[in-house]
Design an enzyme around this catalytic site. Structure first.
Site, PDB file in Angstrom:
ATOM      1  N   LYS A 141       0.832  -1.209   0.000  1.00 54.45           N
ATOM      2  CA  LYS A 141       0.000   0.000   0.000  1.00 54.45           C
ATOM      3  C   LYS A 141       0.864   1.257   0.000  1.00 54.45           C
ATOM      4  O   LYS A 141       0.605   2.203  -0.735  1.00 54.45           O
ATOM      5  CB  LYS A 141      -0.935  -0.026   1.211  1.00 54.45           C
ATOM      6  CG  LYS A 141      -1.925   1.125   1.264  1.00 54.45           C
ATOM      7  CD  LYS A 141      -3.204   0.732   1.961  1.00 54.45           C
ATOM      8  CE  LYS A 141      -3.077   0.645   3.461  1.00 54.45           C
ATOM      9  NZ  LYS A 141      -3.003   1.968   4.121  1.00 54.45           N
TER      10      LYS A 141
ATOM     11  N   ARG B 250      -8.596  11.877  12.601  1.00 57.20           N
ATOM     12  CA  ARG B 250      -7.146  11.695  12.726  1.00 57.20           C
ATOM     13  C   ARG B 250      -6.391  13.028  12.764  1.00 57.20           C
ATOM     14  O   ARG B 250      -6.758  13.974  12.068  1.00 57.20           O
ATOM     15  CB  ARG B 250      -6.644  10.800  11.580  1.00 57.20           C
ATOM     16  CG  ARG B 250      -7.320   9.439  11.655  1.00 57.20           C
ATOM     17  CD  ARG B 250      -6.776   8.468  10.672  1.00 57.20           C
ATOM     18  NE  ARG B 250      -5.417   8.100  10.983  1.00 57.20           N
ATOM     19  CZ  ARG B 250      -4.706   7.251  10.239  1.00 57.20           C
ATOM     20  NH1 ARG B 250      -5.244   6.720   9.150  1.00 57.20           N
ATOM     21  NH2 ARG B 250      -3.476   6.949  10.584  1.00 57.20           N
TER      22      ARG B 250
ATOM     23  N   ASP C 216       1.864  -1.219  11.848  1.00 59.77           N
ATOM     24  CA  ASP C 216       0.517  -1.648  11.446  1.00 59.77           C
ATOM     25  C   ASP C 216       0.219  -3.092  11.845  1.00 59.77           C
ATOM     26  O   ASP C 216      -0.888  -3.581  11.594  1.00 59.77           O
ATOM     27  CB  ASP C 216       0.358  -1.495   9.928  1.00 59.77           C
ATOM     28  CG  ASP C 216       0.368  -0.034   9.504  1.00 59.77           C
ATOM     29  OD1 ASP C 216      -0.018   0.830  10.324  1.00 59.77           O
ATOM     30  OD2 ASP C 216       0.760   0.248   8.360  1.00 59.77           O
TER      31      ASP C 216
ATOM     32  N   LYS D 155      -4.431   5.710  14.694  1.00 59.94           N
ATOM     33  CA  LYS D 155      -4.486   5.057  13.377  1.00 59.94           C
ATOM     34  C   LYS D 155      -5.930   5.112  12.853  1.00 59.94           C
ATOM     35  O   LYS D 155      -6.699   5.960  13.268  1.00 59.94           O
ATOM     36  CB  LYS D 155      -3.958   3.620  13.496  1.00 59.94           C
ATOM     37  CG  LYS D 155      -2.458   3.565  13.811  1.00 59.94           C
ATOM     38  CD  LYS D 155      -1.651   4.142  12.649  1.00 59.94           C
ATOM     39  CE  LYS D 155      -0.170   4.185  12.953  1.00 59.94           C
ATOM     40  NZ  LYS D 155       0.586   4.878  11.905  1.00 59.94           N
TER      41      LYS D 155
END
Ligand code: S3P
Length: 456
Positions: free
Chosen positions: A35, A136, A335, A362
Site C-alpha cells: 500500500k 485523525r 501496522d 491510526k
C-alpha cells in the site's frame, strides 16, 4: 476511475462477517501490492514529466483515492490490466488547482502525503475523508508545512479534516525533526521540499519506512540518507529536481501478508507459502517478533524486485511462546500490532508490546479496539500506560468485534476466529477493501471458514 473505485468502502450498510474454526490452511499465493509503495507510485508519477509505468499496484480503495487526487491535480491515469497502470505526469512545480474536494476516504497515508504535495505548490485544495479520517490528527503535517510557507485556510477543530490548504509556489527549505517516528510526516515534508530552491532536511530519531527516499532517488532526485543518533536517520533532499519517469514494480505488502502468516501459525496443521513478500528491514518487525516467539517460518529465494528485497515465506503451524517486544521495534511493525495481539493470544505465557502510543491515532484507536476485541473473545490482557500485555492460553472466541472503520481490526479478528473455540463475528467487513480487496477469497482459498451471517 475504474478498477476498484466501484469497490468503495463508503456509504454501504454494515456487512458483518463470521470466521469459524478451520481445518489446516494449505496453499500458496502472492499477497496484494504494498500500500505504501502504491500510493507513492501514483504520486511520483504525478510529479514526473512523462509517462510512469506501474505494475503490481494495490487496487484497494485507499490507493484509488490517491489516484483520484493525482487526476484532480492534472495527471492522466490509465489502467492497462490488473495492477498495471500508467501515469502521465505534470512535473514538480506544474500542478493544476483541483476543482473539487479531494476525498481520501479512509486513507491517512494518501491524504497526508498529498498535503505535502499541495503544500509545496501554488494551489489550494480541500482535503476530506470518512468518519475515521476526520478523527485523525493532521497538525503533525500542517505544522511543518506552515513553516515552509503553506497556509491553512480552514480546518475542523483540533486540526482535522475537512482542511483547506493553500500551498506556496516557493516552499522554504527547512530542517525538521519529526516529533514522532512517522514516514507520513517525513514524506509530507520531503514532497513539499521538492519544489523548494534549497535543501530540505528531515531528522528522525527512529528510522521509519524509507519508501519515499528510495523513490526520490529512483526518479532522479538528489537525496542523501545518513545515520543520525542511535537508531535514527538524517535525510537531505536537494530541491527543484526534474523527476524522470521510472518504472515501478510494487512488491507484495508485508502488512497484508501478516494476516495469512499469523492465521497459518495458529490453525493447527497449516502449511502455506506467501510469495514475493517485501523484506525491507524497516517493514519486517513482525517477522522478527514471530521468529522470537518460536514461529516456524522459512525465508526462501531472497531476491531483488523493483528495487526492494523480496522473498517467499513458508509458514507452518507452530507452538508460540510470549515475548517482550521493545518499543524501538514499533516503527518497523506499526501496522502489525493488532495481528500480533492475535498471535499472542495463542502463545504460551505473556507477550508485552511496548510503546504503542501511535496506535491510538491510526484508522481507529487501535489500542482500545484490540483490547475490546480481546475482551469480547475471553482473552486475558491489560493495557498499562502505552503497553499492551496479552496472556495466551485457550482462546474461547464467540465474541462480536467492533471494527470502527478499521481494516486491520477486521482482518485480525477474523484470523482469530479461524482458530478460536467458537466463531468470531466482526460488525463490518467493508473496510477490508482499503488495503486487501482479495482477502476473503485468498483466505478461503487456503481453507479459511468464513460465513456471511451467524456461525461458520
Ligand atoms: C505509512 C506510514 C505509517 C503506517 C501507514 C503507512 C506510509 O504511518 O501506519 O499505514 O506509507 O508512510 P505513520 O507514518 O503515521 O506511522
Amino acid at each position: 476511475m475504474s478498477a476498484s473505485s466501484d469497490a468503495s468502502a463508503h456509504g454501504a450498510t454494515p456487512q458483518p462477517l463470521t470466521a469459524g474454526r478451520s481445518g489446516p490452511l494449505r496453499g500458496r499465493f502472492k499477497p496484494p501490492g504494498d500500500k505504501s509503495i502504491s500510493h507513492r507510485a501514483f504520486i511520483f508519477g504525478l510529479l514526473s514529466v512523462g509517462v510512469t509505468d506501474i505494475e503490481g499496484l494495490l487496487e484497494g480503495d485507499d490507493v484509488m483515492r490517491t489516484g483520484e487526487a493525482c487526476r484532480a491535480l492534472g495527471a492522466t491515469l490509465t489502467r492497462h490490466g490488473p495492477g498495471r497502470w500508467t501515469v502521465q505526469g505534470m512535473g514538480v512545480g506544474s500542478l493544476l488547482e483541483p476543482k473539487t474536494t479531494l476525498d481520501f476516504g479512509n486513507a491517512g497515508t494518501g491524504s497526508r502525503l498529498m498535503m505535502g504535495v499541495v503544500g509545496g505548490h501554488a494551489v489550494t485544495a480541500t482535503f476530506d475523508g470518512d468518519a475515521s479520517l476526520r478523527k485523525r490528527p493532521m497538525r503533525r503535517i500542517l505544522d511543518p508545512l506552515e513553516a515552509m510557507g503553506a497556509r491553512v485556510v480552514d480546518q475542523a477543530p483540533g486540526g482535522r479534516c475537512p482542511i483547506v490548504l493553500e500551498g506556496t509556489s516557493e516552499p522554504l527549505p527547512i530542517d525538521y525533526e519529526t516529533p514522532v517516528a512517522s514516514a507520513q510526516i517525513k514524506s509530507a515534508v520531503l514532497l513539499a521540499g521538492l519544489n523548494s530552491f534549497g535543501r530540505t532536511t528531515v531528522l528522525e530519531r527512529e528510522a521509519s519506512r524509507d519508501h519515499t527516499e528510495k523513490m526520490l532517488a529512483h526518479f532522479g532526485a538528489t537525496v542523501h540518507v545518513a545515520p543520525w543518533g542511535e537508531h535514527g536517520r538524517k535525510i537531505v533532499l536537494e530541491g527543484r529536481p526534474e523527476l524522470k519517469p521510472r518504472p515501478v514494480s510494487v512488491p507484495a505488502d508485508p502488512s497484508s501478508a501478516a494476516f495469512p502468516m499469523v492465521a497459518a501459525l495458529i490453525v493447527p496443521g497449516s502449511e502455506i507459502v506467501l510469495e514475493s513478500v517485501m523484506m525491507n528491514p524497516l517493514r519486517t518487525g513482525l517477522l522478527t517478533t514471530l521468529l522470537e516467539m518460536g514461529a516456524d517460518i522459512t525465508v526462501d529465494g531472497r531476491r531483488t524486485e523493483g528495487g526492494e528485497d523480496v522473498a517467499d515465506l513458508r509458514i507452518r503451524a507452530s507452538r508460540l511462546h510470549g515475548v517482550d517486544v521493545p518499543a524501538s521495534r514499533a516503527p518497523s511493525m506499526i501496522d502489525e500490532y493488532p495481528i500480533l495481539a492475535v498471535a499472542a493470544a495463542f502463545a504460551a505465557g505473556e507477550t508485552r508490546m511496548r510503546g504503542l502510543q501511535e496506535l491510538r491515532v491510526k484508522e481507529s484507536d487501535r489500542l482500545a479496539a484490540v483490547a475490546a476485541g480481546l475482551a469480547a473473545n475471553g482473552i486475558r490482557h491489560s493495557v498499562v500506560g502505552d503497553d499492551l500485555i496479552v496472556t495466551g492460553g485457550p482462546v474461547p472466541g464467540g465474541g462480536s468485534v467492533e471494527t470502527h472503520l478499521d481494516h486491520r481490526i477486521a482482518m485480525s479478528f477474523l484470523c482469530l476466529g479461524l482458530a478460536a473455540e467458537r466463531p468470531v463475528t466482526i460488525d463490518d467487513e467493508a473496510m477490508i477493501v482499503t488495503s486487501f480487496p482479495t482477502f476473503k477469497g485468498s483466505m478461503a482459498g487456503l481453507g479459511a471458514a468464513f460465513a456471511q451471517e451467524g456461525g461458520a
